[in-house]
Design a protein around this motif. Structure first.
Motif, short mmCIF file in Angstrom:
data_model
loop_
_atom_site.label_atom_id
_atom_site.label_comp_id
_atom_site.label_asym_id
_atom_site.label_seq_id
_atom_site.Cartn_x
_atom_site.Cartn_y
_atom_site.Cartn_z
N GLY A 105 61.82 3.89 101.74
CA GLY A 105 61.71 5.36 100.88
C GLY A 105 62.21 5.47 100.48
N CYS A 106 63.31 6.12 101.35
CA CYS A 106 64.64 5.93 100.63
C CYS A 106 65.09 5.79 100.23
CB CYS A 106 65.73 5.91 102.10
SG CYS A 106 65.47 7.25 103.73
N GLU A 107 65.25 4.30 99.14
CA GLU A 107 65.92 3.38 98.74
C GLU A 107 65.13 4.02 96.71
OE1 GLU A 107 68.28 1.87 98.21
OE2 GLU A 107 69.55 1.67 100.04
N VAL A 108 63.83 4.77 97.28
CA VAL A 108 63.02 4.48 95.81
C VAL A 108 63.21 6.08 96.13
CG1 VAL A 108 60.48 5.65 95.53
CG2 VAL A 108 60.59 2.87 96.59
N ILE A 109 63.62 6.97 96.30
CA ILE A 109 63.91 8.15 96.84
C ILE A 109 64.49 8.50 96.09
CG2 ILE A 109 65.01 10.47 97.12
CD1 ILE A 109 62.60 10.13 99.74
N LYS A 110 66.32 7.66 95.83
CA LYS A 110 67.51 7.33 94.98
C LYS A 110 67.16 7.10 93.93
CE LYS A 110 69.70 5.60 99.30
NZ LYS A 110 70.44 4.60 100.04
N ARG A 111 66.28 6.05 93.98
CA ARG A 111 65.94 5.80 92.69
C ARG A 111 64.79 7.18 91.29
NH1 ARG A 111 67.86 2.46 95.36
NH2 ARG A 111 68.79 0.32 95.07
N ALA A 112 64.54 7.45 91.86
CA ALA A 112 63.33 8.41 91.69
C ALA A 112 64.05 10.06 91.33
CB ALA A 112 62.48 8.96 92.26
N ALA A 113 65.37 10.00 91.61
CA ALA A 113 65.83 10.63 91.18
C ALA A 113 67.46 10.66 90.19
CB ALA A 113 67.83 11.27 92.83
N ALA A 114 67.54 9.55 90.15
CA ALA A 114 67.80 8.71 88.60
C ALA A 114 67.53 9.16 87.85
CB ALA A 114 68.91 7.54 89.39
N PHE A 115 65.93 8.95 87.93
CA PHE A 115 65.40 8.84 86.94
C PHE A 115 64.89 10.46 86.49
CE2 PHE A 115 63.99 4.64 87.16
CZ PHE A 115 64.27 4.40 86.10
N GLY A 116 65.53 11.84 87.31
CA GLY A 116 65.28 13.04 87.45
C GLY A 116 63.26 13.53 87.46
N MET A 117 63.82 12.65 88.48
CA MET A 117 61.67 13.01 89.11
C MET A 117 61.88 13.23 90.56
SD MET A 117 60.32 9.41 88.22
CE MET A 117 58.89 9.69 89.01
N PRO A 118 61.30 15.18 90.72
CA PRO A 118 61.44 15.53 91.77
C PRO A 118 60.30 14.43 93.08
CG PRO A 118 60.89 16.59 90.29
CD PRO A 118 60.89 15.41 89.61
N CYS A 119 60.84 15.03 93.94
CA CYS A 119 60.28 14.12 95.01
C CYS A 119 59.56 15.14 96.25
CB CYS A 119 60.95 13.20 95.85
SG CYS A 119 61.93 11.60 94.51
N CYS A 120 58.29 14.89 96.20
CA CYS A 120 57.76 15.28 97.88
C CYS A 120 57.30 14.07 98.85
CB CYS A 120 56.12 15.81 96.75
SG CYS A 120 55.31 16.62 98.16
N VAL A 121 57.41 14.22 99.80
CA VAL A 121 57.33 12.74 100.75
C VAL A 121 56.87 13.51 102.15
CG1 VAL A 121 59.57 11.76 99.87
CG2 VAL A 121 59.42 13.69 101.75
N TRP A 122 56.17 12.57 102.68
CA TRP A 122 55.78 12.54 104.08
C TRP A 122 56.07 11.70 105.01
CZ3 TRP A 122 52.81 8.97 106.71
CH2 TRP A 122 52.45 9.70 108.30
N SER A 123 56.65 11.84 106.34
CA SER A 123 56.41 10.58 107.45
C SER A 123 56.89 11.30 108.34
CB SER A 123 58.32 10.05 106.78
OG SER A 123 58.72 9.08 108.07
#
Length: 227
Positions: A105-123
């Motif tokens: 999940g953290c690696e996905v967030i890093k790549r989302a940031a590079a695409f300029g995507m805001p993230c909403c997460v639950w864990s």
């Protein structure tokens, strides 16, 4: 990875001392039988995190750009640019919902940031601290200390990362929903009808976790519904 390691297999190995799964999760191993036989069980958790995160974005891009359909049409001698680009929305500025903030999940967030995507997460591992202001849907901003502990400091500088109180809240805010939780009784059908019903029209659902975390019948009903 996918081989079932049950009691009969263990009994056939008289000197077996250790079972290691090349991946995350213990669902293919009878851990109780191993414990009763004095056999240790381990996994290679996190070693494939980058590979899975890259696959996630490959699937997201393929879905948004309809790459598979375009390729099939081209192989049939048809060039349907207008048709296949009509619903393309791109990723920049679209909210990526993530269920599970472990190594993948953290690696996905890093790549989302590079695409300029805001993230909403639950864990289950993320608990909101006292004194945090709630945003839309009862969400809170991921604090800098937690981001640092997850290796997400740079991502937090690049994009917004909201922590939601439950999966339904994540789905409600997301254009794309990606699941990254382990297979366990409590995660069975975690992506339920209640979660899927909160997704926006024309949302994308990506599941690179175990199939059991997604209610496939509920997903089909949503896909065939009036959206």
């Amino acid at each position: 990875r996918s081989t079932r390691v049950d009691a009969s297999l263990m009994n056939a190995c008289s000197t077996l001392k250790l079972i290691v799964r090349a991946g995350a999760g213990y669902d293919t191993i009878d851990v109780k039988a191993a414990t009763n036989s004095g056999i240790r069980v381990s996994t290679c958790k996190g070693t494939n995190a980058i590979a899975v995160a890259e696959l996630v974005f490959g699937l997201i891009l393929a879905s948004d750009r309809r790459i598979v359909e375009n390729s099939l049409a081209l192989h049939q001698g048809r060039w349907n640019k207008n048709e296949l680009s009509r619903d393309t929305r791109g990723l920049y500025g679209r909210t990526l919902g993530i269920l599970g903030v472990g190594s993948i999940g953290c690696e996905v967030i890093k790549r989302a940031a590079a695409f300029g995507m805001p993230c909403c997460v639950w864990s289950r591992s993320l608990n909101r601290g006292p004194g945090q202001d709630e945003e839309e849907g009862g969400c809170t901003e991921l604090d800098e200390k937690t981001a640092a502990s997850l290796g997400l400091s740079l991502a937090l500088e690049q994009t917004s990362i909201l922590v939601a109180p439950n999966p339904e809240s994540v789905a409600k805010m997301s254009d794309i929903l990606s699941t990254h939780v382990a297979s366990a009784p409590e995660t069975d059908h975690l992506v339920s009808a209640a979660v899927l019903s909160q997704l926006r029209t024309r949302s994308i659902v990506v599941n690179c976790a175990r199939g059991s975390v997604l209610d496939h019948e509920a997903l089909l009903k949503e896909m065939r519904g009036p959206r």
